[in-house]
Design a protein around this motif. Structure first.
Motif, PDB file in Angstrom:
ATOM      1  N   ASN A  87       0.857  -1.187   0.000  1.00  0.00           N
ATOM      2  CA  ASN A  87       0.000   0.000   0.000  1.00  0.00           C
ATOM      3  C   ASN A  87       0.894   1.238   0.000  1.00  0.00           C
ATOM      4  OD1 ASN A  87      -1.920   1.948   0.274  1.00  0.00           O
ATOM      5  ND2 ASN A  87      -2.810   1.146   2.152  1.00  0.00           N
ATOM      6  N   LYS A  88       0.898   1.966  -1.107  1.00  0.00           N
ATOM      7  CA  LYS A  88       1.720   3.168  -1.246  1.00  0.00           C
ATOM      8  C   LYS A  88       0.888   4.435  -1.097  1.00  0.00           C
ATOM      9  CE  LYS A  88       4.864   0.704  -4.258  1.00  0.00           C
ATOM     10  NZ  LYS A  88       5.430   0.575  -5.587  1.00  0.00           N
ATOM     11  N   THR A  89      -0.288   4.285  -0.470  1.00  0.00           N
ATOM     12  CA  THR A  89      -1.173   5.428  -0.277  1.00  0.00           C
ATOM     13  C   THR A  89      -1.233   5.762   1.210  1.00  0.00           C
ATOM     14  OG1 THR A  89      -3.236   4.215   0.149  1.00  0.00           O
ATOM     15  CG2 THR A  89      -2.606   4.537  -2.167  1.00  0.00           C
ATOM     16  N   PRO A  90      -1.730   6.953   1.561  1.00  0.00           N
ATOM     17  CA  PRO A  90      -1.893   7.292   2.980  1.00  0.00           C
ATOM     18  C   PRO A  90      -3.183   6.713   3.574  1.00  0.00           C
ATOM     19  CG  PRO A  90      -2.492   9.164   1.621  1.00  0.00           C
ATOM     20  CD  PRO A  90      -1.960   8.111   0.686  1.00  0.00           C
ATOM     21  N   PHE A  91      -3.918   5.954   2.784  1.00  0.00           N
ATOM     22  CA  PHE A  91      -5.200   5.413   3.225  1.00  0.00           C
ATOM     23  C   PHE A  91      -5.031   3.990   3.763  1.00  0.00           C
ATOM     24  CE2 PHE A  91      -5.972   8.386  -0.279  1.00  0.00           C
ATOM     25  CZ  PHE A  91      -6.626   9.377   0.443  1.00  0.00           C
ATOM     26  N   PRO A  92      -5.973   3.514   4.582  1.00  0.00           N
ATOM     27  CA  PRO A  92      -5.845   2.171   5.150  1.00  0.00           C
ATOM     28  C   PRO A  92      -6.148   1.054   4.151  1.00  0.00           C
ATOM     29  CG  PRO A  92      -7.860   3.203   5.933  1.00  0.00           C
ATOM     30  CD  PRO A  92      -7.119   4.242   5.144  1.00  0.00           C
ATOM     31  N   TRP A  93      -6.691   1.375   2.975  1.00  0.00           N
ATOM     32  CA  TRP A  93      -7.043   0.355   2.001  1.00  0.00           C
ATOM     33  C   TRP A  93      -6.069   0.382   0.832  1.00  0.00           C
ATOM     34  CZ3 TRP A  93     -10.978   3.965   3.413  1.00  0.00           C
ATOM     35  CH2 TRP A  93     -11.738   3.534   4.499  1.00  0.00           C
ATOM     36  N   THR A  94      -5.677  -0.784   0.374  1.00  0.00           N
ATOM     37  CA  THR A  94      -4.701  -0.919  -0.700  1.00  0.00           C
ATOM     38  C   THR A  94      -5.402  -1.013  -2.053  1.00  0.00           C
ATOM     39  OG1 THR A  94      -3.284  -2.169   0.801  1.00  0.00           O
ATOM     40  CG2 THR A  94      -2.785  -2.333  -1.548  1.00  0.00           C
ATOM     41  N   PRO A  95      -5.074  -0.133  -3.012  1.00  0.00           N
ATOM     42  CA  PRO A  95      -5.659  -0.267  -4.344  1.00  0.00           C
ATOM     43  C   PRO A  95      -5.119  -1.540  -5.010  1.00  0.00           C
ATOM     44  CG  PRO A  95      -4.256   1.699  -4.216  1.00  0.00           C
ATOM     45  CD  PRO A  95      -4.200   1.017  -2.900  1.00  0.00           C
ATOM     46  N   ILE A  96      -6.036  -2.340  -5.582  1.00  0.00           N
ATOM     47  CA  ILE A  96      -5.618  -3.578  -6.241  1.00  0.00           C
ATOM     48  C   ILE A  96      -6.353  -3.756  -7.556  1.00  0.00           C
ATOM     49  CG2 ILE A  96      -5.006  -4.806  -4.120  1.00  0.00           C
ATOM     50  CD1 ILE A  96      -7.676  -6.313  -4.367  1.00  0.00           C
ATOM     51  N   GLU A  97      -5.832  -4.656  -8.356  1.00  0.00           N
ATOM     52  CA  GLU A  97      -6.460  -5.067  -9.611  1.00  0.00           C
ATOM     53  C   GLU A  97      -6.392  -6.585  -9.651  1.00  0.00           C
ATOM     54  OE1 GLU A  97      -5.360  -4.519 -14.246  1.00  0.00           O
ATOM     55  OE2 GLU A  97      -5.453  -2.691 -13.041  1.00  0.00           O
ATOM     56  N   PHE A  98      -7.445  -7.208 -10.145  1.00  0.00           N
ATOM     57  CA  PHE A  98      -7.479  -8.663 -10.197  1.00  0.00           C
ATOM     58  C   PHE A  98      -6.918  -9.192 -11.508  1.00  0.00           C
ATOM     59  CE2 PHE A  98     -10.662  -7.681  -6.990  1.00  0.00           C
ATOM     60  CZ  PHE A  98     -10.198  -8.494  -5.966  1.00  0.00           C
ATOM     61  N   VAL A  99      -6.216 -10.312 -11.410  1.00  0.00           N
ATOM     62  CA  VAL A  99      -5.637 -11.001 -12.558  1.00  0.00           C
ATOM     63  C   VAL A  99      -6.628 -12.068 -13.006  1.00  0.00           C
ATOM     64  CG1 VAL A  99      -3.728 -12.426 -13.363  1.00  0.00           C
ATOM     65  CG2 VAL A  99      -3.311 -10.620 -11.675  1.00  0.00           C
ATOM     66  N   ARG A 100      -7.010 -12.044 -14.273  1.00  0.00           N
ATOM     67  CA  ARG A 100      -7.929 -13.024 -14.872  1.00  0.00           C
ATOM     68  C   ARG A 100      -9.179 -13.208 -14.024  1.00  0.00           C
ATOM     69  NH1 ARG A 100      -5.474 -18.065 -17.755  1.00  0.00           N
ATOM     70  NH2 ARG A 100      -7.709 -18.339 -17.713  1.00  0.00           N
ATOM     71  N   LEU A 101      -9.941 -12.158 -13.907  1.00  0.00           N
ATOM     72  CA  LEU A 101     -11.183 -12.148 -13.134  1.00  0.00           C
ATOM     73  C   LEU A 101     -12.293 -12.848 -13.916  1.00  0.00           C
ATOM     74  CD1 LEU A 101     -12.477 -10.954 -10.525  1.00  0.00           C
ATOM     75  CD2 LEU A 101     -13.000  -8.919 -11.870  1.00  0.00           C
ATOM     76  N   THR A 102     -13.091 -13.661 -13.208  1.00  0.00           N
ATOM     77  CA  THR A 102     -14.260 -14.299 -13.807  1.00  0.00           C
ATOM     78  C   THR A 102     -15.475 -14.018 -12.938  1.00  0.00           C
ATOM     79  OG1 THR A 102     -13.915 -16.410 -12.669  1.00  0.00           O
ATOM     80  CG2 THR A 102     -12.902 -16.162 -14.861  1.00  0.00           C
ATOM     81  N   ALA A 103     -16.665 -14.129 -13.551  1.00  0.00           N
ATOM     82  CA  ALA A 103     -17.909 -13.859 -12.841  1.00  0.00           C
ATOM     83  C   ALA A 103     -18.886 -15.013 -13.047  1.00  0.00           C
ATOM     84  CB  ALA A 103     -18.530 -12.561 -13.349  1.00  0.00           C
ATOM     85  N   LEU A 104     -19.699 -15.243 -12.018  1.00  0.00           N
ATOM     86  CA  LEU A 104     -20.748 -16.255 -12.071  1.00  0.00           C
ATOM     87  C   LEU A 104     -22.015 -15.631 -11.494  1.00  0.00           C
ATOM     88  CD1 LEU A 104     -21.649 -19.264 -12.446  1.00  0.00           C
ATOM     89  CD2 LEU A 104     -20.965 -19.593 -10.068  1.00  0.00           C
TER      90      LEU A 104
END
Length: 144
Positions: A87-104
């Motif tokens: 986490n390189k932000t001053p916020f408590p949550w880490t920005p992320i991106e998903f690899v090969r996301l699927t939905a059901l």
């Protein structure tokens, strides 16, 4: 052409304003399996690949997301616990991106009225913009 049960989706289509990791990567417990001698539950495995299942809770940054859709759980099939980006932000949550996301899609009938809901699965997590640089498996090409 028949629709698959689970289908690939782009991270930006599901999380157009971004997703933020809330908490840690945790194992998905298998409540269908017998308890271990110590009383704990074994970790669930992916039915298709046999990989261990992990889960992350993310905050959807889209202001248009409904109240029930702002916190989303995404499962990750991996042989070892995935490591989220720093986490390189001053916020408590880490920005992320998903690899090969699927939905059901499925019907959630736990409320007053049934509603369409989504189950998400990914191969991993990365820093935003780096999901393509993770060395994740590329989709197999189909012969014509």
């Amino acid at each position: 052409m028949a629709m698959q049960k689970r289908f690939p989706v782009q991270h930006r289509d599901v999380f157009p304003q971004g997703a933020f990791l809330r908490g840690e990567v945790e194992p998905v417990l298998d409540f269908q399996a017998d308890k271990r001698p110590d009383g704990s539950r074994p970790q669930q495995r992916d039915k298709e690949t046999g990989e261990l299942l992990w889960q992350v809770v993310v905050l959807d940054a889209d202001d248009m997301a409904g109240k029930k859709d702002t916190v989303v759980t995404v499962k990750i099939a991996a042989p070892v616990q995935p490591v989220p980006p720093a986490n390189k932000t001053p916020f408590p949550w880490t920005p992320i991106e998903f690899v090969r996301l699927t939905a059901l899609p499925y019907v959630d009938d736990n409320g007053n009225r049934p509603r369409l809901a989504w189950s998400f699965r990914a191969d991993g997590v990365a820093a935003p913009g780096e999901a393509g640089n993770t060395g994740a498996k590329a989709p197999e090409a189909k012969a014509a």
